[in-house]
Design an enzyme around this catalytic site. Structure first.
Site, PDB file in Angstrom:
ATOM      1  N   HIS A 162       0.831  -1.212   0.000  1.00 44.87           N
ATOM      2  CA  HIS A 162       0.000   0.000   0.000  1.00 44.87           C
ATOM      3  C   HIS A 162       0.860   1.256   0.000  1.00 44.87           C
ATOM      4  CE1 HIS A 162      -2.685  -3.120   1.696  1.00 44.87           C
ATOM      5  NE2 HIS A 162      -3.581  -2.523   0.944  1.00 44.87           N
ATOM      6  N   MET A 219      25.185   2.087 -42.100  1.00 46.97           N
ATOM      7  CA  MET A 219      26.568   1.795 -42.468  1.00 46.97           C
ATOM      8  C   MET A 219      26.748   1.673 -43.977  1.00 46.97           C
ATOM      9  SD  MET A 219      27.159  -2.260 -41.616  1.00 46.97           S
ATOM     10  CE  MET A 219      26.293  -2.444 -40.078  1.00 46.97           C
ATOM     11  N   SER A 243      21.116  -6.707 -34.812  1.00 45.83           N
ATOM     12  CA  SER A 243      21.109  -6.489 -36.256  1.00 45.83           C
ATOM     13  C   SER A 243      22.515  -6.355 -36.816  1.00 45.83           C
ATOM     14  CB  SER A 243      20.304  -5.231 -36.590  1.00 45.83           C
ATOM     15  OG  SER A 243      18.973  -5.377 -36.180  1.00 45.83           O
ATOM     16  N   GLY A 288      22.663   2.784 -27.671  1.00 46.50           N
ATOM     17  CA  GLY A 288      23.927   3.222 -27.086  1.00 46.50           C
ATOM     18  C   GLY A 288      24.975   2.151 -26.939  1.00 46.50           C
ATOM     19  N   GLY A 341      26.800   3.515 -37.052  1.00 47.04           N
ATOM     20  CA  GLY A 341      27.223   2.388 -37.885  1.00 47.04           C
ATOM     21  C   GLY A 341      28.082   2.820 -39.049  1.00 47.04           C
ATOM     22  N   CYS A 374      26.593   0.543 -29.873  1.00 44.41           N
ATOM     23  CA  CYS A 374      27.260   0.249 -31.147  1.00 44.41           C
ATOM     24  C   CYS A 374      28.746  -0.018 -30.927  1.00 44.41           C
ATOM     25  CB  CYS A 374      27.054   1.406 -32.126  1.00 44.41           C
ATOM     26  SG  CYS A 374      27.893   1.195 -33.709  1.00 44.41           S
TER      27      CYS A 374
END
Length: 582
Positions: free
Chosen positions: A224, A501, A448, A405, A562, A407
């Site tokens: 609570h 990229m 990815s 954040g 990238g 890469c």
């Protein structure tokens, strides 16, 4: 303190609207909105079966209305947020049930002062009206030492769900009110719950109920919004679960050889990832103590609005009651929030294990190159790895505006893994070398970017199987570059101009192709083309990847992470080629 953000209309309408939303989602449930009462779909057909009723303040969803259904609750009464339902609403629920019931009613009451008072009023009125009704007050919180507990005793927490399930299953089987009450009491006397909170909750329109420091947790936090029994430093999930289990095991006097059922309950705002880790730790640590978890349930069951925290509840399964407890837990119910299902029941058969796939050694395939080319390829790879590692922090910063954040960290993992495997890489066979690098990318990068680089190197590798007689090695590398790039475009669905990229790789590939066609050209032109392509991403709108979901102004002052990473390693390779000496 400023009020936190909540998705509500009017505070006074929040509970009724939420209950309506539940019943829209599960239309078999019957809502009596004026009294905030939710009724079971089969309430009119349960004449000869004991009915089970429970209720409490709102803000704990899906408790209590989410546990209405055959095999659990016949009716649930909701109060305002963190407030007991008024006795007249409880009386209304009792009368709805009693109209179609002759076997009796069991009232399950959470052990809080407001609930005890209001349910007590309704119970006394029901008894005076001649209704066959019994009650059990549930409290199993073990965070407060017995000598320090208030006169009301232990708080009712997630263990109430176990009492509801076992009582409801017995009622559905046609057991008498006395039998249902007996096993409800046995259940309560054999369970204990401990809570740990990482952040307090906030009632809509208000701020946090209390403040916790960034390194603090609240041990024994209530549902609570109340603070817990003690405040301590945040530790690993393993250490926190060990602390909770120690208190619970002491309370229940659990020893090696005992059996238990486990509930891991999310306060509402803990991530599902963390909830799973707590379940993992709870089960493994119990097994290490020689205590066998026969059933494990995990979910968002009894919440504290948007509180961040976890309950661990154990139900001890004494040998003389184990079978009935387990069978009641396994009995089917259509209550929408019960976390048990077919998959919650352990298999009685032994699974045939799958054979572990053995990693095959990379076969030496394709053309073999001489010592000069081997030295050059190795130097290029070493320099590319070195520069990627150095750029980790900057790449992460570039990625922070429109990605997650990481890469730089992702590419650093690739670079370090390549460095660690350097002595075993087949530099004499470019095709095999690229296949090995593709494997490293797939295993160590993830996401990815890992998939794209894996595709790039995998597809590039096959070109060395088509090496033509009298073809220059540079031409073969050029074809490999183009093949890998085309494969990335095919499966990644991005192209030049989409702020990825590819805006670096495409100009690099074209410059390389031109170098091969014009053998007198300077490789410096490739470096120039690469950085021009990278710089151009500043003015581009992202049309692929995670950045495509972010407004342009969030990243328009920066180049794409990238693209910058690709420019970094291509430049590192080109510099080695330019400066290479026999």
């Amino acid at each position: 303190m400023a009020a936190l953000k909540h998705l509500v209309n009017k505070i006074d309408d929040a509970v009724t609207e939420s209950l309506s939303g539940l019943c829209y989602t599960y239309p078999q449930l019957e809502l009596q909105a004026a009294h905030k009462v939710v009724l079971s779909p089969h309430i009119r057909d349960q004449k000869n079966k004991v009915a089970v009723i429970c209720g409490g303040g709102s803000g704990h969803e899906p408790f209590v209305a989410g546990f209405v259904g055959t095999g659990m609750l016949t009716a649930a009464i909701a109060g305002s947020i963190f407030t007991s339902p008024p006795s007249r609403h409880i009386t209304y629920a009792i009368n709805c049930v009693a109209k179609y019931n002759t076997a009796g009613i069991l009232m399950i009451i959470p052990n809080y002062t407001g609930d005890c008072l209001n349910f007590g009023i309704a119970l006394e009125k029901a008894k005076q009206a001649g209704i066959n009704i019994a009650e059990i007050i549930v409290g199993e919180d073990c965070s407060i030492p017995e000598k320090e507990q208030s006169s009301i005793g232990k708080r009712g927490l997630t263990g109430m769900v176990l009492v509801i399930k076992i009582a409801g299953a017995l009622a559905e089987r046609g057991k008498t009110l006395e039998e249902v009450l007996k096993y409800a009491e046995i259940t309560m006397n054999n369970m204990a719950t401990y809570a740990v909170g990482l952040s307090a909750c906030s009632i809509p329109g208000q701020g946090l109920m209390f403040e916790l420091g960034p390194e603090e947790i609240e041990a024994g936090m209530g549902i609570h919004g109340e603070a817990g029994y003690e405040r301590t430093k945040i530790k690993s999930a393993s250490e926190i679960v060990a602390f909770m289990l120690q208190r619970i095991c002491e309370e229940l006097k659990l020893v090696s050889g005992d059996n238990v059922a486990v509930i891991v309950n999310n306060f509402g705002a803990l991530s599902q990832l963390e909830q799973g880790i707590v379940a993992y730790e709870a089960v493994n640590q119990l097994k290490n103590k020689g205590i066998q978890p026969l059933r494990v349930y995990s979910g968002v069951l009894v919440t504290s609005l948007n509180g961040v925290g976890i309950h661990v509840t154990l139900l001890k399964l004494p040998e003389n009651h184990k079978d009935i407890f387990i069978s009641c837990l396994d009995d089917g119910t259509n209550a929408p929030a019960w976390p048990g299902c077919f998959y919650s029941t352990p298999l009685t058969t032994t699974r045939t294990p799958f054979e572990e796939l053995e990693k095959k050694e990379v076969q030496m395939t394709g053309i073999q190159v001489d010592d000069r080319w081997q030295r050059l390829i190795k130097l290029c790879l070493q320099n590319a790895c070195k520069h990627l590692i150095e750029k980790e922090a900057y790449l992460n910063e570039l990625d922070r505006g429109c990605g997650d954040g990481d890469c730089g960290t992702t590419l650093k993992r690739l670079a370090i893994s390549i460095q660690e495997n350097l002595v075993n890489l087949p530099f004499a066979y470019p095709s095999s070398l690229l296949i090995k690098i593709a494997d490293i990318a797939e295993e160590n990068m993830g996401g990815s970017s890992g998939a794209l680089y894996c595709l790039f190197f995998t597809t590039a590798a096959k070109e060395f199987s088509y090496f033509k007689e009298n073809e220059s090695m540079a031409a073969a590398w050029s074809r490999a570059f183009r093949s890998g790039l085309n494969c990335m475009i095919k499966y990644g669905k991005a192209k030049s101009g989409d702020r990825t990229m590819l805006d670096t790789l495409e100009p690099a590939c074209k410059a390389f192709e031109q170098l091969v066609a014009e053998s007198s050209a300077d490789i410096t032109s490739m470096i120039t083309a690469v950085w021009q392509g990278c710089e151009a991403t500043k003015s581009m709108k992202a049309r692929a990847g995670r950045a495509s979901y972010v407004k342009k102004e969030h990243y328009s002052q920066q180049v794409d992470a990238g693209a910058y990473a690709a420019a970094t390693w291509i430049t590192a390779v080109a510099q080695i080629i330019r400066d290479f000496k026999e």
